[in-house]
Design an enzyme around this catalytic site. Structure first.
Site, PDB file in Angstrom:
ATOM      1  N   SER A 199       8.131  31.045  42.800  1.00  0.00           N
ATOM      2  CA  SER A 199       7.401  31.681  41.706  1.00  0.00           C
ATOM      3  C   SER A 199       7.628  33.187  41.754  1.00  0.00           C
ATOM      4  O   SER A 199       7.479  33.798  42.815  1.00  0.00           O
ATOM      5  CB  SER A 199       5.913  31.361  41.844  1.00  0.00           C
ATOM      6  N   CYS A 325     -14.769  27.467  42.635  1.00  0.00           N
ATOM      7  CA  CYS A 325     -16.057  27.329  41.950  1.00  0.00           C
ATOM      8  C   CYS A 325     -15.967  26.151  41.011  1.00  0.00           C
ATOM      9  O   CYS A 325     -15.101  26.122  40.146  1.00  0.00           O
ATOM     10  CB  CYS A 325     -16.362  28.576  41.139  1.00  0.00           C
TER      11      CYS A 325
END
Ligand code: PLP
Length: 385
Positions: A199, A325
């Site tokens: 990447s 989260c």
């Protein structure tokens, strides 16, 4: 003054990269598939970038397929190899529990699509033992995917040994090298792998561009349908400016690799030793001897990592936790959980990942404020162990 210590999340785009991308946007708008002058110029810059990426990883340029990033490269590797292997009847996929979600969730999706999957646990050191892989592979194994360097603890896996095990049973071996390229030398042939993902934005290139290295001769089904770009492996008009940026970033990374690795390792050690010496009840997570040079992951007993992250951010210092989260609750890092660290330790761990602009002054500033922040948080939440 703001201090960025989160280079494993992403890196700032190098000036040379931004300038090259701007020049391409301005001057080279051609479609690389067009036969005319404009198209051929765009194709030439694409080929130049391909050569730079190939040089960074010890590959031949035609083996490099550009994608929209590391996530797509992982998807193409796993889905493409699984689909090709299924034709020969092999339907087993092996990976490790500490992989990035791009691999983990792709393997889970393949599991739902009828493949058999095995998720190997790493040791507490954050390293996958070759014996675990030896015990898992069978004559039905189509693909093994084990990351080169872990994004949260930085541990480097014994890829050459693991790839050799896959080869003995006739399976393909993929490695997600997103976190190792640009930090340590990556030579796809020396590693003995068949497929490797990269990447650009982890090595001072732009976001939204990556590559899958496909060893010559490896059979792979495309995941998207469309045109014949990238030798029929990844359809869609190429992201020419992004790919050019990736090429420049790869060239820069290759030119400064050893020197920068030595500098960052010294800086990381200064940070790590400073934290361990000045902040009581701290521990390094993962094997310290086999890691990429820029990363350390430290647990602060009795401190909720998210609170420390926010306290540091208020002081202008950016770090991260591996926590995710979801629906209002903080799930501890799946990597630290896979390493079987106790829940409270996983929940109190911070990743510091250094990069090109960091200096000793940055580390010393962190060391100056960290002990006070940790002491304050511990006094506020004395019940956490
Ligand atoms: N694999 C690893 C190990 C990573 O750290 C990341 C990025 O965090 C990815 C894959 C995904 O790469 P990208 O953000 O280019 O999709």
């Amino acid at each position: 003054m703001r201090i960025y210590l989160d280079h494993n999340a992403t890196t700032p785009v190098a000036r040379e990269v931004a300038e090259a991308m701007f020049a391409i946007c301005r001057d080279e708008f051609g479609n690389p598939s067009s036969v005319h002058h404009f198209g051929q110029r765009a194709k030439a810059v694409l080929d130049g970038a391909r050569a730079c990426v190939a040089a960074l990883i010890g590959a031949e340029p035609p083996e490099v397929v550009f994608t929209s990033g590391g996530t797509e490269a992982d998807n193409l590797a796993l889905r493409g190899a699984a689909a090709a292997a299924a034709e020969s009847g092999r339907r087993h996929i092996v990976t490790a529990a500490f992989e990035h979600e791009a691999v983990l969730n792709t393997v889970k999706a393949l599991g739902r699509a009828g493949y058999t999957t095995t998720l190997l646990p790493p040791e507490a050191s954050g390293i996958l033992s070759p014996q675990r892989l030896r015990d898992a592979v069978t004559a039905d194994t189509a693909v093994v995917s084990i990351m080169h360097a872990n994004n949260e603890v930085g541990t480097i896996q014994p890829i050459a040994e693991l790839a050799a095990i896959a080869r003995t049973c006739g399976a393909l071996f993929h490695t997600d090298a997103v976190q190792s390229a640009g930090k340590i030398r990556v030579d796809v042939r020396a590693l003995g792998v068949d497929l490797a993902s990269f990447s650009a934005h982890k090595l001072y290139g732009p976001k939204g561009v990556g590559a899958l290295w496909i060893r010559r001769g490896v059979r792979l089904m495309p995941v998207l349908s469309g045109g014949r770009q990238e030798r029929n492996r990844r359809p869609g008009t190429e992201n020419v400016p992004g790919i050019v940026g990736f090429g420049v970033a790869a060239r820069l990374a290759a030119s400064r690799l050893e020197k920068e690795a030595t500098r960052l390792a010294a800086l990381r050690d200064r940070l790590e030793e400073g934290v361990l010496a000045r902040v009581p009840r701290t521990e390094v997570n993962g094997a310290r001897e086999s890691r990429v040079p820029n990363t350390t992951n430290i647990s602060f007993a009795g401190v909720e990592a998210e609170s420390l992250l926010i306290a540091l951010d208020l002081e202008g210092i950016a770090v991260s936790t591996g926590a995710a989260c979801s629906s209002g609750t903080v799930e501890p890092s799946h990597v630290l959980k896979a390493m079987a660290l106790p829940g409270h330790r996983a929940q109190s761990s911070i990743r510091f990942s250094l990069g090109i602009a960091n200096t000793e002054q940055d580390v010393d500033r962190l060391l100056e404020i960290l002990p006070g922040l940790v002491a304050r948080l511990r006094s506020l939440a004395p019940v956490l162990r």
